[in-house]
Design an enzyme around this catalytic site. Structure first.
Site, mmCIF file in Angstrom:
data_model
loop_
_atom_site.group_PDB
_atom_site.id
_atom_site.type_symbol
_atom_site.label_atom_id
_atom_site.label_comp_id
_atom_site.label_asym_id
_atom_site.label_seq_id
_atom_site.Cartn_x
_atom_site.Cartn_y
_atom_site.Cartn_z
ATOM 1 N N LYS A 66 5.342 2.791 5.907
ATOM 2 C CA LYS A 66 4.705 2.741 4.592
ATOM 3 C C LYS A 66 3.219 3.062 4.620
ATOM 4 C CE LYS A 66 7.858 -0.400 2.200
ATOM 5 N NZ LYS A 66 8.047 0.423 1.003
ATOM 6 N N ASN A 111 17.042 -4.107 -0.134
ATOM 7 C CA ASN A 111 15.615 -4.435 -0.156
ATOM 8 C C ASN A 111 15.113 -4.485 -1.585
ATOM 9 O OD1 ASN A 111 13.252 -2.393 -0.821
ATOM 10 N ND2 ASN A 111 14.979 -1.141 -0.117
ATOM 11 N N PHE A 115 7.196 -1.443 -3.377
ATOM 12 C CA PHE A 115 6.051 -0.598 -3.012
ATOM 13 C C PHE A 115 4.944 -1.398 -2.325
ATOM 14 C CE2 PHE A 115 6.585 3.034 -6.392
ATOM 15 C CZ PHE A 115 7.730 3.467 -5.737
ATOM 16 N N ASN A 139 4.840 10.337 0.581
ATOM 17 C CA ASN A 139 5.588 9.851 -0.565
ATOM 18 C C ASN A 139 4.646 9.004 -1.412
ATOM 19 O OD1 ASN A 139 7.280 7.844 -2.087
ATOM 20 N ND2 ASN A 139 8.962 8.953 -1.118
ATOM 21 N N SER A 173 12.609 4.324 -7.235
ATOM 22 C CA SER A 173 12.787 2.995 -6.658
ATOM 23 C C SER A 173 13.246 2.030 -7.739
ATOM 24 C CB SER A 173 11.476 2.485 -6.053
ATOM 25 O OG SER A 173 11.586 1.115 -5.708
ATOM 26 N N ASN A 175 12.867 -1.161 -7.568
ATOM 27 C CA ASN A 175 12.179 -2.439 -7.351
ATOM 28 C C ASN A 175 10.831 -2.562 -8.048
ATOM 29 O OD1 ASN A 175 14.263 -3.364 -5.597
ATOM 30 N ND2 ASN A 175 13.441 -2.042 -4.007
ATOM 31 N N THR A 176 10.440 -1.554 -8.813
ATOM 32 C CA THR A 176 9.262 -1.624 -9.665
ATOM 33 C C THR A 176 9.744 -1.511 -11.107
ATOM 34 O OG1 THR A 176 7.810 -0.615 -8.011
ATOM 35 C CG2 THR A 176 7.071 -0.550 -10.295
ATOM 36 N N LYS A 211 11.946 12.784 -5.952
ATOM 37 C CA LYS A 211 13.013 11.940 -5.419
ATOM 38 C C LYS A 211 13.684 11.196 -6.558
ATOM 39 C CE LYS A 211 14.049 8.785 -1.605
ATOM 40 N NZ LYS A 211 13.506 8.171 -0.376
ATOM 41 N N SER A 239 19.185 10.847 -2.214
ATOM 42 C CA SER A 239 18.668 10.052 -3.303
ATOM 43 C C SER A 239 17.978 8.821 -2.741
ATOM 44 C CB SER A 239 19.827 9.593 -4.196
ATOM 45 O OG SER A 239 20.649 8.692 -3.469
ATOM 46 N N ASN A 240 17.496 7.985 -3.657
ATOM 47 C CA ASN A 240 16.944 6.683 -3.309
ATOM 48 C C ASN A 240 18.087 5.676 -3.177
ATOM 49 O OD1 ASN A 240 14.978 4.520 -3.043
ATOM 50 N ND2 ASN A 240 13.567 5.778 -4.229
ATOM 51 N N GLY A 291 23.122 7.073 3.784
ATOM 52 C CA GLY A 291 24.291 6.860 4.614
ATOM 53 C C GLY A 291 24.390 7.724 5.850
ATOM 54 N N TYR A 312 17.042 6.374 7.264
ATOM 55 C CA TYR A 312 16.207 5.210 7.548
ATOM 56 C C TYR A 312 17.096 4.048 7.986
ATOM 57 C CZ TYR A 312 13.082 1.176 6.669
ATOM 58 O OH TYR A 312 12.371 0.002 6.777
#
Length: 366
Positions: A66, A111, A115, A139, A173, A175-176, A211, A239-240, A291, A312
């Site tokens: 990150k 997760n 960010f 990114n 994402s 998560n925001t 993305k 994708s994300n 995947g 990842y």
């Protein structure tokens, strides 16, 4: 021997909380404790894309590094390119801990980091004076409390224009809160217009990728494709993480919110990839993510329409020698199929994946 090393490393790290283990793996890479791999560079794996020469199609996805601390060591593991971030203009702590959850039965991770990063200045400081062994992607994202989120992306283009080999605009994402709304047609049109105008004012003209999420309806894909084709965008990353929990075995899966990554994401993300290949045509570069944990899953993304691939979560379960194993496997695929370059298999299964309903799949046995 590489699998033994990876197994020992994974067993040791899995005794720690996932976020602590992640920090330890970054520290190990920085210290040089993780051995690099000898990569003679199979020319059949190289690809020219968006004005860049990729030595091989395998990249490290954003989310691992990150703060741009270990791009060089990651490249020396065999990755043809490394994408750091997501980086926001200002330091951001992210969501409350715990916020990373392993699902070993599914070879997956949930997760809800949000960010978390130390901001543009810290990332630039980490990159200063450190020669990278491969191509570097940045990114970029927006701070959660930004008054002008699109403005944060514009700022990111300016901040990293002299060090990035390419940019990724992360609007996917989960998560925001509200971030994925930037994928709607009106907002996306404004975002791409402002970001690409800033890119046009800079030299060199660094490629920009968008993305997107895997949880999009066909009508959303239509809108995104039309906006992308109407702007001088260089490609998409697909994708994300997903919000879906379909087909999971681990009993904790439904207890935690956040984005799911790993093996269960393969089919969902590959279907979206194939559908976007059909919508965008053969010329638009696509990077497939979701995947990938073996040479066969990497090759299958390419067959579905990807030019490049990233991983990842596969790295978490497969270990630091995984990139080397994947590259050797891709070379073997070239041998077995008697092809002059790996890219010759691209699009050979696009229609197959585009025709499937979304769902979960554990992928080939590895």
């Amino acid at each position: 021997m590489s699998r033994l090393f990876d197994g020992i490393a994974r067993k040791a790290l899995f005794t720690f909380d996932p976020e602590v283990a992640h920090g330890l793996s970054i520290a190990a890479l920085k210290s040089g404790l993780v051995p690099g791999c000898r990569n003679d560079g199979d020319p059949r794996l190289a690809i020219e894309l968006a004005g860049l020469t990729f030595p091989n199609p395998l990249g490290m996805a954003a989310g691992y590094d990150k703060n741009a601390e270990v791009a060089g060591p990651l490249a020396r593991l065999g990755f043809g390119f490394v994408e750091v971030g997501t980086v926001t203009p200002r330091l951001q702590e992210g969501n409350p801990k715990p916020r990373i959850f392993r699902l070993p039965e599914d070879r997956a991770v949930i997760n809800r980091l949000g960010f978390n990063n130390r901001g543009h200045e810290a990332a630039l400081g980490n990159l200063a004076g450190h020669a990278q062994a491969g191509l570097l992607g940045i990114n970029i994202g927006a701070n959660k409390d930004a008054e002008d989120r699109i403005g944060d992306y514009v700022t990111g283009i300016g901040a990293f224009s002299e060090v990035a080999d390419y940019f990724t605009i992360n609007v996917s994402s989960p998560n925001t809160p509200g971030l994925r709304n930037l994928q709607s047609r009106t907002a996306l049109g404004e975002l791409l217009g402002r970001v690409l105008s800033e890119r046009a004012a800079r030299a060199p003209q660094t490629p920009v990728f968008l993305k997107i999420a895997p949880d999009l309806a066909d009508a959303d894909l239509d809108d995104i494709a039309e906006e992308c084709l109407s702007h001088p965008l260089d490609g998409l990353i697909i994708s994300n993480t997903t919000l879906s929990r379909e087909g999971l075995s681990d009993k904790r899966a439904n207890a935690e919110t956040g984005g799911l990554s790993g093996r269960p994401l393969f089919l969902r993300s590959t279907i979206v990839l194939a559908k976007m290949r059909q919508r965008l045509g053969k010329a638009v570069p696509l990077i497939g993510v979701g995947g990938i944990d073996s040479a066969e899953t990497a090759a299958e993304k390419i067959r579905a329409g990807a030019d490049l691939v990233q991983l990842y979560t596969g790295f978490i379960y497969g270990g630091p020698m995984l990139p080397s194993r994947i590259l050797k496997g891709l070379s073997k695929i070239c041998d077995d199929e008697q092809i002059a370059r790996l890219g010759d298999i691209r699009d050979s299964r696009t229609e197959h994946y585009a025709s499937l309903p979304s769902g979960a799949w554990t992928g080939p046995n590895t």
